[in-house]
Design an enzyme around this catalytic site. Structure first.
Site, PDB file in Angstrom:
ATOM      1  N   GLY A 120       0.871  -1.186   0.000  1.00 31.10           N
ATOM      2  CA  GLY A 120       0.000   0.000   0.000  1.00 31.10           C
ATOM      3  C   GLY A 120       0.900   1.226   0.000  1.00 31.10           C
ATOM      4  O   GLY A 120       1.541   1.520   1.014  1.00 31.10           O
ATOM      5  N   ALA A 121       0.981   1.875  -1.155  1.00 30.89           N
ATOM      6  CA  ALA A 121       1.878   3.031  -1.278  1.00 30.89           C
ATOM      7  C   ALA A 121       1.090   4.331  -1.241  1.00 30.89           C
ATOM      8  O   ALA A 121       1.446   5.319  -1.875  1.00 30.89           O
ATOM      9  CB  ALA A 121       2.679   2.921  -2.575  1.00 30.89           C
ATOM     10  N   GLY A 122      -0.015   4.310  -0.505  1.00 30.94           N
ATOM     11  CA  GLY A 122      -0.834   5.517  -0.359  1.00 30.94           C
ATOM     12  C   GLY A 122      -0.198   6.464   0.652  1.00 30.94           C
ATOM     13  O   GLY A 122       1.018   6.451   0.847  1.00 30.94           O
TER      14      GLY A 122
ATOM     15  N   GLY B 106       1.566   4.467   3.664  1.00 31.03           N
ATOM     16  CA  GLY B 106       2.681   3.647   3.198  1.00 31.03           C
ATOM     17  C   GLY B 106       3.837   4.497   2.678  1.00 31.03           C
ATOM     18  O   GLY B 106       4.995   4.269   3.042  1.00 31.03           O
TER      19      GLY B 106
ATOM     20  N   ASN C 128     -11.498  -4.837   3.052  1.00 30.95           N
ATOM     21  CA  ASN C 128     -10.136  -4.734   3.575  1.00 30.95           C
ATOM     22  C   ASN C 128      -9.586  -6.101   3.994  1.00 30.95           C
ATOM     23  O   ASN C 128      -8.390  -6.344   3.881  1.00 30.95           O
ATOM     24  CB  ASN C 128     -10.068  -3.719   4.728  1.00 30.95           C
ATOM     25  CG  ASN C 128      -9.979  -2.293   4.202  1.00 30.95           C
ATOM     26  OD1 ASN C 128      -9.820  -2.083   2.997  1.00 30.95           O
ATOM     27  ND2 ASN C 128     -10.077  -1.315   5.086  1.00 30.95           N
TER      28      ASN C 128
ATOM     29  N   ASN D  20      -7.075  -0.473   8.771  1.00 28.47           N
ATOM     30  CA  ASN D  20      -8.190  -0.517   9.726  1.00 28.47           C
ATOM     31  C   ASN D  20      -9.328  -1.404   9.241  1.00 28.47           C
ATOM     32  O   ASN D  20      -9.490  -1.570   8.031  1.00 28.47           O
ATOM     33  CB  ASN D  20      -8.710   0.910   9.952  1.00 28.47           C
ATOM     34  CG  ASN D  20      -7.919   1.587  11.053  1.00 28.47           C
ATOM     35  OD1 ASN D  20      -7.700   1.005  12.116  1.00 28.47           O
ATOM     36  ND2 ASN D  20      -7.475   2.804  10.791  1.00 28.47           N
TER      37      ASN D  20
ATOM     38  N   HIS E  91      -8.278   0.285  18.885  1.00 25.05           N
ATOM     39  CA  HIS E  91      -8.038   1.558  18.204  1.00 25.05           C
ATOM     40  C   HIS E  91      -9.379   2.133  17.757  1.00 25.05           C
ATOM     41  O   HIS E  91      -9.720   2.136  16.593  1.00 25.05           O
ATOM     42  CB  HIS E  91      -7.114   1.307  17.013  1.00 25.05           C
ATOM     43  CG  HIS E  91      -6.697   2.556  16.313  1.00 25.05           C
ATOM     44  ND1 HIS E  91      -6.205   3.646  16.973  1.00 25.05           N
ATOM     45  CD2 HIS E  91      -6.687   2.876  14.995  1.00 25.05           C
ATOM     46  CE1 HIS E  91      -5.918   4.590  16.088  1.00 25.05           C
ATOM     47  NE2 HIS E  91      -6.212   4.146  14.882  1.00 25.05           N
TER      48      HIS E  91
END
Ligand code: APR
Length: 311
Positions: free
Chosen positions: A8-10, A13, A94, A119, A174
């Site tokens: 995940g390069a969002g 990430g 997810n 999450n 969380h």
């Protein structure tokens, strides 16, 4: 150099990659489903390295083979809830993304330690452990460091004291039911309850509980990523340097605090073996009640997951 792959390069990430590269902690692989994006971000980061004199290698990819032999895998891949989507829809989507990321990375890095950020992270960490069948030491959920850091930041704003003097411990799931331990939190050893008037402390506790939502409301198009990514960098550093750092993280409960078969935020020792040991606080009645309420809420999401996914 050690190797960390980030799935995940969002926002989270890529920012984790940025912090890691800047610290020269490990070579970094950024993987995403979007073509070109992780490659572009990585190349940009790599081109910053000469300016700061760091020899970190950062590469971007869409191919899990490039994650081969990673020491740590950080999972941030996922989507945020979209209009019309129920929590269970989000959970299912997810879970599919995280489950695939975990299994694909495990194939190429059978000895890696997993840090999960996606999450609902307690439940996504549980899913990762169940799917990979790894021991709990090697699958850790981020969150407690972030929630504690938020509380420390708010205490610093209120008191004008250095963040270095402020120790706060936030346990539990969380979510809004998280458990800020005011009795164990202190400023240079002075309990917070003595340092701050009750109303100020209560306001800080409430703001901490809603810390994630506060950022979402301000950003409008996404959720927090600077502090979450920094929290996972601290976890990675503690593992790579075998620091034996005690920090709150989501871990598989195996009888500690009276909980079983669920991921939950408790203080753990992070070292070369990953989550090496759970540390147990002695709670008073109020703390115990808060802890149990949070555990019930996390357990609910775990149960929902079990209805949607077979491990
Ligand atoms: N494989 C790899 N990457 C994926 C996949 C997949 N199957 N599905 C989605 N992604 C990528 C997206 O393309 C996106 O780049 O995951 C990235 C998520 O990034 P952002 O949307 O920017 O979200 P971010 O703010 O980074 O949050 C990611 O971490 O803190 C948690 O709540 C947060 O669950 C969320 C996650």
């Amino acid at each position: 150099m050690k190797k960390i792959s980030i799935i995940g390069a969002g926002n989270t990430g890529a920012t984790a990659a940025h912090w890691l590269a800047e610290r020269e902690l490990a070579d970094v692989v950024l993987l995403d489903v979007v073509e070109g994006m992780p490659q572009g971000k990585s190349l940009d980061m790599l081109e910053a390295m000469p300016i700061i004199g760091k020899d970190t290698h950062v590469i971007g990819t869409n191919d899990y083979a490039d994650t081969k032999n990673s020491d740590i895998i950080i999972i941030t891949a996922g989507i945020a809830r979209k209009p019309g989507m129920s929590r269970d829809d989000l959970l299912k989507t997810n879970a599919d993304i995280v489950g695939k990321a975990a299994m694909e990375t495990l194939k190429h890095s059978p000895n890696a330690i997993f840090i999960v950020l996606t999450n609902p992270l307690d439940t996504m960490a549980y899913l990762t452990m169940k799917m990979t069948k790894l021991p709990r030491e090697r699958v850790i959920g981020q969150a407690g460091i972030l929630d504690s850091a938020r509380m420390r930041a708010f205490v610093a704003m209120e008191t004008g004291v250095s963040v270095e003097n402020i120790n706060c411990y936030v346990l539990g799931g969380h979510g809004d039911e998280m458990v800020p331990l005011t009795r164990h939190s202190n400023i240079a050893g002075i309990p917070l309850k003595e340092y701050l008037p009750a109303d100020k402390l209560e306001a800080i506790v409430n703001r901490t509980r809603k810390g994630g939502g506060e950022i979402v409301n301000l950003l409008k198009t996404g959720s927090a990523y600077y502090a979450p990514s920094m929290a996972c960098v601290q976890m990675a550093e503690a593992i790579l340097k075998d620091k034996k750092l005690i920090v709150p993280c989501a871990t598989m409960m195996q009888g500690e605090y009276g909980l079983n078969d669920m991921y939950f935020g408790v203080p753990v020792v992070l070292g070369a073996g990953g989550m090496e040991r759970v540390v147990e606080y002695k709670f008073d009645a109020d703390e115990k009640a808060m802890f149990e309420k949070s555990a019930a809420s996390v357990k609910e999401t775990h149960e929902a997951l079990k209805g949607l996914v077979t491990f």
